[in-house]
Design a protein around this motif. Structure first.
Motif, PDB file in Angstrom:
ATOM      1  N   UNK A 126       1.525   5.703  -0.372  1.00  0.00           N
ATOM      2  CA  UNK A 126       1.611   6.742   0.665  1.00  0.00           C
ATOM      3  C   UNK A 126       0.277   6.965   1.357  1.00  0.00           C
ATOM      4  N   UNK A 127       0.334   7.121   2.689  1.00  0.00           N
ATOM      5  CA  UNK A 127      -0.887   7.270   3.473  1.00  0.00           C
ATOM      6  C   UNK A 127      -1.204   8.711   3.799  1.00  0.00           C
ATOM      7  N   UNK A 128      -0.235   9.597   3.614  1.00  0.00           N
ATOM      8  CA  UNK A 128      -0.457  11.020   3.924  1.00  0.00           C
ATOM      9  C   UNK A 128       0.643  11.820   3.248  1.00  0.00           C
ATOM     10  N   UNK A 144       6.102   0.531  24.775  1.00  0.00           N
ATOM     11  CA  UNK A 144       6.106  -0.806  25.383  1.00  0.00           C
ATOM     12  C   UNK A 144       7.521  -1.255  25.698  1.00  0.00           C
ATOM     13  N   UNK A 188       9.223   8.552   0.578  1.00  0.00           N
ATOM     14  CA  UNK A 188       8.507   9.408   1.521  1.00  0.00           C
ATOM     15  C   UNK A 188       8.735   8.981   2.964  1.00  0.00           C
ATOM     16  N   UNK A 223       8.239  -4.506  27.575  1.00  0.00           N
ATOM     17  CA  UNK A 223       8.016  -5.799  26.938  1.00  0.00           C
ATOM     18  C   UNK A 223       9.307  -6.380  26.385  1.00  0.00           C
ATOM     19  N   UNK A 276       5.331  16.313   5.788  1.00  0.00           N
ATOM     20  CA  UNK A 276       5.690  17.705   6.064  1.00  0.00           C
ATOM     21  C   UNK A 276       7.095  18.049   5.596  1.00  0.00           C
ATOM     22  N   UNK A 302       0.835  -1.214   0.000  1.00  0.00           N
ATOM     23  CA  UNK A 302       0.000   0.000   0.000  1.00  0.00           C
ATOM     24  C   UNK A 302       0.866   1.260   0.000  1.00  0.00           C
TER      25      UNK A 302
END
Lengths: 383, 256
Positions: free
Chosen positions: B36-38, B217, B165, B220, B41, B34
């Motif tokens: 680029x999601x955004x 976390x 990106x 962990x 900047x 998948x």
């Protein structure tokens, strides 16, 4: 990195003695290849040359300072009016242009850009594909059953109202018509962020603390209790008062775009331009000229940075016939500058300017003429 | 369950085979990742502000001398000088096509304890993976060196490469979030650079725990198994100086 700095000794005007301190000027560290570096080695053979007791008219010729002009006395070729008889002897070229510097001073964008609808939809589509194709989140690895952490996580998941790729409604993955799920809404995002990240414990603790403090203050003043409205500091909106009023003098308008300074001269046509003026004096170079131009045009109340010494563009135009004695026209070299703080101030400006504006590239297009814009457009950033 | 879930064929069996794998850009392909999601900047800031400023600052009026492989190499070898050009690798001219930009970031962690206990390498791989979002690849040792107790053929280090990106995102996170949290961090060493436009710096285990992905976390991870790492920033500049100027423009501080 290898940097070789050579200290030069230039023979000064009218000096009898060469002393190490007075006449040696440290040169800027230059990363020059060996061939060019040899040029700067030549003047170091200073001790063997005789010193003249009289003061020289100009600097002794060496490779740094340019040799004095052979033909003309101290004449400024950029100044306009002169007697035609005298001038013809002094101007060896047929075409002579006035040289001017212009200043393209800009405020770069302070916020991320506003995304167009298509781009937002595309990113949403990729995020939804990612949700579908990734392996499911290993919840029991991170949150043990019955713990407070698990309770908090369940509360936040419910508040998030997220698409569940491995649940009973996994089939409902498409964006419905009229939905704004793919759009970025800063105010909605803030509330969403608070609901999904601030833990219950912190929320209650801070609310309790704040209420206790406000209760004490109110008791001291004898007023009713006021509850604080925000748990987490709210960010400012992306549009400011200047955007609402469309006040083109302000610098906090259109924070996601680049703003350029244009000034209005006292004429009917071609009034709005970038600040410019002709080079003055014999030795003024482009960057000095640009700094002086900006100071004269827009005042000293701006904290600016001039980017480099090279011009970023050229606007060349011919004078109408009879406008000047020898000059064919004018060449305006534009220098790039950034404003860091302050504001333009046109009071007592020496260029007779009436008004100024901070405009984006597309707003500028309407205000300056077509010919000027065509010369200038490629220097400017659309965003 | 009765519902059939389609999976595209794993192998390409020739142009006459009936069941063809779909193109890799299609979501139904096994190779699809998948996109680029955004918007990013730092990337937008580079293209809008930094790139044009860098172009103006590194303008040259005359062409820089470049290393001509035929002419200069013969001259240098005739003088019995080393054939490697020692001059700064400047491009002939700075144009809008060769402005230095970020090309990728490599995160690398060599774990000496993994010679004896492979759990250390597993922890290092998990950490590198959670920081970068990229599956880490393991590397084996090549040499036998008794002094350092190194034996060849043992899995000893992990790397992950971030490109495009995501590289801008990772660098922005480093500069804005992680590096400011490190105690008494003076900056990247001023002498850092491999003369080809790649800058490297290291991070201690304490610094690594400042990443939000690790901090959330941290308990962990087994105690004392969180490693340090090296981060190499690859740029398209051909030399140290331009690479450092680019990174300074992006906000990365240098010491010296």
């Amino acid at each position: 990195m290898n940097v070789s700095c050579k200290t030069l000794r230039l023979r000064g005007l009218g000096t009898n003695e060469l002393t190490n301190n007075q006449n040696s000027l440290p040169v800027i560290c230059l990363n020059l290849p060996a061939a060019a570096q040899r040029i700067f080695d030549a003047p170091r053979v200073a001790t063997t040359i005789t010193h003249r007791p009289y003061s020289s008219a100009g600097a002794q010729p060496n490779s740094i300072t340019p040799p004095p002009a052979i033909t003309s006395p101290a004449v400024n070729p950029t100044e306009g009016s002169r007697d035609p008889v005298e001038a013809q002897g002094e101007f060896p070229r047929k075409d002579w242009w006035d040289i001017a510097t212009g200043v393209v001073i800009s405020r770069p964008p302070l916020l991320t850009r506003d995304l167009p609808e298509f781009e937002q939809s595309y990113y949403f589509y990729q995020r939804r594909l990612n949700d579908r194709l990734q392996l499911p989140f290993a919840r029991w690895f991170y949150f043990k059953k019955g713990t407070l952490g698990e309770e908090e996580w369940k509360r936040k998941q419910a508040a998030e109202e997220r698409y569940q790729p491995y649940g009973p409604r996994a089939w409902a993955d498409e964006l419905l018509k009229g939905s704004t799920e793919h759009k970025f809404d800063p105010l909605k995002d803030y509330e969403h962020l608070v609901a999904t990240t601030v833990t219950g414990e912190e929320e209650t603790m801070s609310i309790m603390q704040a209420r206790q403090e406000s209760a004490k203050e109110a008791q001291a003043r004898g007023e009713e209790m006021e509850y604080p409205s925000e748990i987490v500091e709210k960010p400012f909106p992306r549009t400011t008062q200047a955007d609402i009023e469309n006040n083109t003098k302000r610098l906090d308008r259109k924070l996601s775009r680049t703003l350029y300074l244009v000034v209005k001269r006292k004429r009917d046509k071609h009034a709005w331009r970038f600040p410019q003026s002709r080079l003055s004096g014999k030795w003024e170079h482009l960057r000095w000229g640009a700094q002086r131009t900006l100071l004269e045009a827009a005042g000293p109340n701006m904290n600016t940075w001039f980017v480099g010494s090279a011009p970023i563009g050229l606007y060349k135009y011919k004078y109408p016939p009879g406008h000047a004695q020898n000059q064919t026209g004018k060449k305006v070299f534009f220098m790039k500058a950034r404003i860091l703080a302050g504001q333009a101030d046109l009071t007592n400006n020496k260029q007779g300017l009436e008004d100024f504006q901070w405009l984006t590239k597309d707003e500028l297009k309407e205000v300056v003429g077509n010919k000027y814009y065509r010369a200038v457009q490629h220097m400017l950033v659309a965003q | 369950r009765a519902k059939y879930q389609y999976r595209s064929p794993r192998y390409y069996r020739g142009r006459l085979a009936p069941n063809m794998p779909p193109p890799s850009a299609s979501p139904s392909s096994r190779l699809f990742i998948p996109g680029p999601f955004a918007a990013e900047r730092l990337e937008d800031h580079y293209w809008n502000t930094i790139a044009s400023d860098l172009q103006v600052l590194s303008y040259v009026h005359k062409q820089n001398p470049t290393f001509d492989i035929e002419k200069d190499y013969r001259q240098l070898t005739a003088l019995r000088l080393p054939p490697k050009p020692t001059r700064r690798q400047l491009p002939a001219l700075r144009t809008f096509r060769n402005i230095p930009r970020l090309t990728g970031i490599t995160v690398h962690s060599m774990v000496r304890e993994a010679m004896k206990d492979s759990a250390y390498l597993h922890a290092a791989g998990m950490i590198v993976q959670s920081i970068t979002g990229v599956r880490a690849s393991v590397h084996k040792s090549k040499e036998n060196i008794g002094m350092w107790e190194l034996r060849s053929g043992k899995s000893i280090s992990v790397t992950a490469q971030v490109k495009g990106r995501s590289a801008y995102r990772f660098l922005a996170q480093l500069i804005d979030v992680v590096l400011p949290r490190i105690k008494d961090w003076k900056g990247v060493a001023g002498g850092s650079g491999d003369s080809s436009g790649n800058i490297t710096f290291g991070m201690s285990p304490e610094a690594v725990s400042m990443f939000p992905e690790i901090e959330v976390n941290y308990d962990m991870y087994p105690p004392k198994m969180v490693p340090g790492l090296h981060i190499t920033i690859h740029t398209s500049a051909g030399n140290d100086v331009d690479a450092k100027i680019l990174l300074k423009a992006m906000g990365l501080p240098f010491d010296g």
